[in-house]
Structure formats: structure tokens, C-alpha cells
Design an enzyme around this catalytic site. Structure first.
Site, PDB file in Angstrom:
ATOM      1  N   ASP A 120       0.841  -1.205   0.000  1.00  0.00           N
ATOM      2  CA  ASP A 120       0.000   0.000   0.000  1.00  0.00           C
ATOM      3  C   ASP A 120       0.878   1.258   0.000  1.00  0.00           C
ATOM      4  OD1 ASP A 120       0.869  -0.202   2.607  1.00  0.00           O
ATOM      5  OD2 ASP A 120      -1.130  -0.116   3.515  1.00  0.00           O
ATOM      6  N   SER A 121       2.211   1.053  -0.015  1.00  0.00           N
ATOM      7  CA  SER A 121       3.127   2.175  -0.272  1.00  0.00           C
ATOM      8  C   SER A 121       2.884   2.731  -1.672  1.00  0.00           C
ATOM      9  CB  SER A 121       4.584   1.733  -0.108  1.00  0.00           C
ATOM     10  OG  SER A 121       4.844   0.554  -0.849  1.00  0.00           O
ATOM     11  N   ASP A 141      -1.136  -6.008  -0.309  1.00  0.00           N
ATOM     12  CA  ASP A 141      -1.531  -5.402   0.966  1.00  0.00           C
ATOM     13  C   ASP A 141      -3.031  -5.184   1.008  1.00  0.00           C
ATOM     14  OD1 ASP A 141       0.522  -5.000   2.799  1.00  0.00           O
ATOM     15  OD2 ASP A 141       1.216  -3.157   1.843  1.00  0.00           O
ATOM     16  N   GLU A 191      -1.668  -5.502   8.656  1.00  0.00           N
ATOM     17  CA  GLU A 191      -0.832  -4.936   9.707  1.00  0.00           C
ATOM     18  C   GLU A 191      -1.491  -5.139  11.071  1.00  0.00           C
ATOM     19  OE1 GLU A 191      -0.045  -0.814   8.818  1.00  0.00           O
ATOM     20  OE2 GLU A 191       0.877  -1.284   6.889  1.00  0.00           O
ATOM     21  N   GLU A 201       9.042  -4.363  10.526  1.00  0.00           N
ATOM     22  CA  GLU A 201       9.503  -3.073   9.996  1.00  0.00           C
ATOM     23  C   GLU A 201      10.044  -2.188  11.092  1.00  0.00           C
ATOM     24  OE1 GLU A 201       6.828  -1.159   7.247  1.00  0.00           O
ATOM     25  OE2 GLU A 201       8.008   0.690   7.222  1.00  0.00           O
TER      26      GLU A 201
HETATM   27  O1  KIV Z   1       3.588  -1.121   1.612  1.00  0.00           O
HETATM   28  C1  KIV Z   1       4.763  -1.505   1.630  1.00  0.00           C
HETATM   29  O2  KIV Z   1       5.563  -1.232   0.721  1.00  0.00           O
HETATM   30  C2  KIV Z   1       5.200  -2.311   2.767  1.00  0.00           C
HETATM   31  C3  KIV Z   1       6.663  -2.587   2.869  1.00  0.00           C
HETATM   32  C4  KIV Z   1       7.410  -1.378   3.261  1.00  0.00           C
HETATM   33  C5  KIV Z   1       6.924  -3.716   3.794  1.00  0.00           C
HETATM   34  O3  KIV Z   1       4.408  -2.698   3.562  1.00  0.00           O
END
Ligand code: KIV
Length: 273
Positions: free
Chosen positions: A53-54, A92, A124, A191
């Protein structure tokens, strides 16, 4: 070849993660959000692609991961999945898609699995979402956990600093990891936590741990592709190693192109019909 009739024994599965942990082979994970990058990353031999979700930050330019929606994650995950032949693909579950109720979490996880074809989802949290994790796994959906700095809770934490520095939080993180492991998670992302704690968790759980800012004793590592390729201007946390300077490469290429167009040097005769 992938799908129902797959014969590709090299395709990475959630079971491969456990086997790799058992034989002490490190697991490589990188993010991708689109077809082109996923094809490059997969063909380079990475074990796992995370449709993180980044994407909210990297692709959409949001300040945090909270705004991205289930449908937007599905768009990214579907694009990635089309490109991938070997890597395990994890999507995610975005903020708000699994916190309201177990039923809604299951509905959203099923939607993601059906509409994207990814291999697993990531959520998460620890004890607070354990019942949800169990419901997803009971439905046959492989789940990757995520502990430590969990960006969907950024407003609770008040910043992106190191987590679990003190004993109570470290103890809680270990308990959460054990609970996720017992619930059947095939992996847990750790993380931005102290390396010693990540090593302790890695020894304590049977599933694979994947670290980001968690030292080198986790079972694998993950980075955001755009960060490690040097595309994200000015983002230089201590845990990040730059493997390329694509920002400079791309800027130089764009400058050359612009110059060529301005002085009518592109296209040439050979590049014309
Ligand atoms: O969303 C993401 O890219 C992540 C990574 C940083 C582990 O959760």
C-alpha cells in the site's frame, strides 16, 4: 506458465517460504505496483513481489498509506500479477478494509484474491487483528503479518521512528509474532525494529520473517523498489541501501531527449517513415 495447470516447479509458493527458512536460504522481496516494473523485478529472480500500500505514496503521491482503496490496490495487483511468472505475489489489504469487522475483512480479502489472482494478502497488526487473520486463513487465504512500524497506524505512533525500543513494546511484539505464527501466517514483515529483537522473533517463530530496517538476521529482506533504485528524491532512511541512481539516469535521459527535440535532432531520417 501459471494457473490451474501449472507445471512450473520453480514457482514460489507460501510453502517455499517455510522451506527456504528451514534450509537457511534468505528470501528476497521487493515492491512493484505496475506491469513493467513487476516484469523486470520478477525476471531478475526476486522471490516475492509485494504490491504494497506504499503505492499510495510512491504511485499516487499521498503523504501516507491511508487513502489508498481496495479497488486501487486491485488495479495495481492485477497489473503486477499479469507480469509475474515466478515470484510469490502478495497484495496489501489497505487501511479500512479489514479493521471494521471480520466479515468485511473476509469479503475484501476474497475480492482481492478473486479479482487479482495474487497468492496472498498482507495485514498490519498483532493480537488486535488475530481473529480476522484466523478467519482469512480458515477461508484458504494465505496471510502475511506485519509488525513493528505499521504505516497504517502512523497517526497513532505520531511518526516513522524505530518501534519496540522499550521492553514492554518489544515483549508485545514478540507475543504478537508468536500469535500470528500460531494462527497460521506464512510470513511476518518486521519493519523498523531493533535488529536484536528481529533476530529473537525470527528464532521464535516457524514462519518466515521479512525485515525492513530490522537488521540482517531475519529470514528475508524487503525494500520499496523505487527507494532502492534511487528514484525517490531525498528519502534516505538509515536502513535503505541505494542499488542504483535512477533519478540521475532518468533525468539525464529526459534532458537529452528534450535537447534533441528542441534542436530538431530527433527523430532522424532513420527514425522516420
Ligand atoms: O507497503 C509496503 O511497501 C510495505 C513494505 C514497506 C513492507 O508494507
Amino acid at each position: 506458465m501459471s494457473g490451474y495447470l501449472t507445471t512450473d516447479s520453480k514457482k514460489i509458493t507460501t510453502q517455499s517460504f517455510r522451506e527456504m527458512k528451514q534450509r537457511g536460504e534468505k528470501i528476497t522481496m521487493l515492491t512493484a505496483y505496475d506491469f513493467t516494473m513487476a516484469a523486470i523485478v520478477d525476471s531478475s529472480g526476486v522471490d516475492c513481489i509485494l504490491v504494497g500500500d506504499s503505492a499510495s505514496n510512491v504511485m499516487a503521491g499521498n503523504e501516507d498509506t491511508l487513502p489508498i482503496t481496495v479497488d486501487e490496490m486491485i488495479y495495481h495487483a492485477r497489473s503486477v500479477k499479469r507480469a509475474v511468472k515466478r515470484a510469490l505475489v502478495i497484495c496489501d489489504m489497505p487501511f479500512g478494509s479489514y479493521q471494521i469487522s471480520r466479515e468485511e475483512a473476509l469479503r475484501n480479502a476474497i475480492k482481492i484474491m478473486k479479482e487479482t489472482g495474487v497468492d496472498a494478502v498482507k495485514v498490519e497488526g498483532g493480537a488486535d487483528i488475530l481473529d480476522t487473520v484466523k478467519v482469512l486463513i480458515a477461508a484458504g487465504i494465505p496471510v502475511c503479518g506485519h509488525l513493528g512500524l505499521t504505516p497504517q497506524s502512523i497517526h497513532k505512533f505520531g511518526g516513522y521512528g524505530l518501534r519496540a525500543k522499550d521492553e514492554p513494546e518489544a515483549d508485545q511484539l514478540l507475543a504478537d509474532a508468536l500469535a500470528l505464527d500460531a494462527a497460521g501466517c506464512f510470513a511476518i514483515v518486521l519493519e523498523k525494529v531493533p535488529a536484536r529483537l528481529a533476530a529473537k522473533v525470527t528464532k521464535a517463530v516457524s514462519c518466515a520473517t521479512i525485515g525492513i530496517g530490522a537488521g540482517c538476521e531475519t529470514d528475508g529482506q524487503v525494500l520499496v523498489s523505487a527507494d532502492m533504485l534511487g528514484m525517490t528524491n531525498g528519502f534516505r532512511p538509515r536502513f535503505l541501501r541505494l542499488y542504483a541512481d535512477l533519478l540521475t539516469v532518468i533525468r539525464n535521459a529526459v534532458n537529452c531527449y528534450s535537447e534533441d527535440v528542441k534542436r530538431s535532432a530527433f527523430p532522424s531520417k532513420d527514425e522516420s517513415y
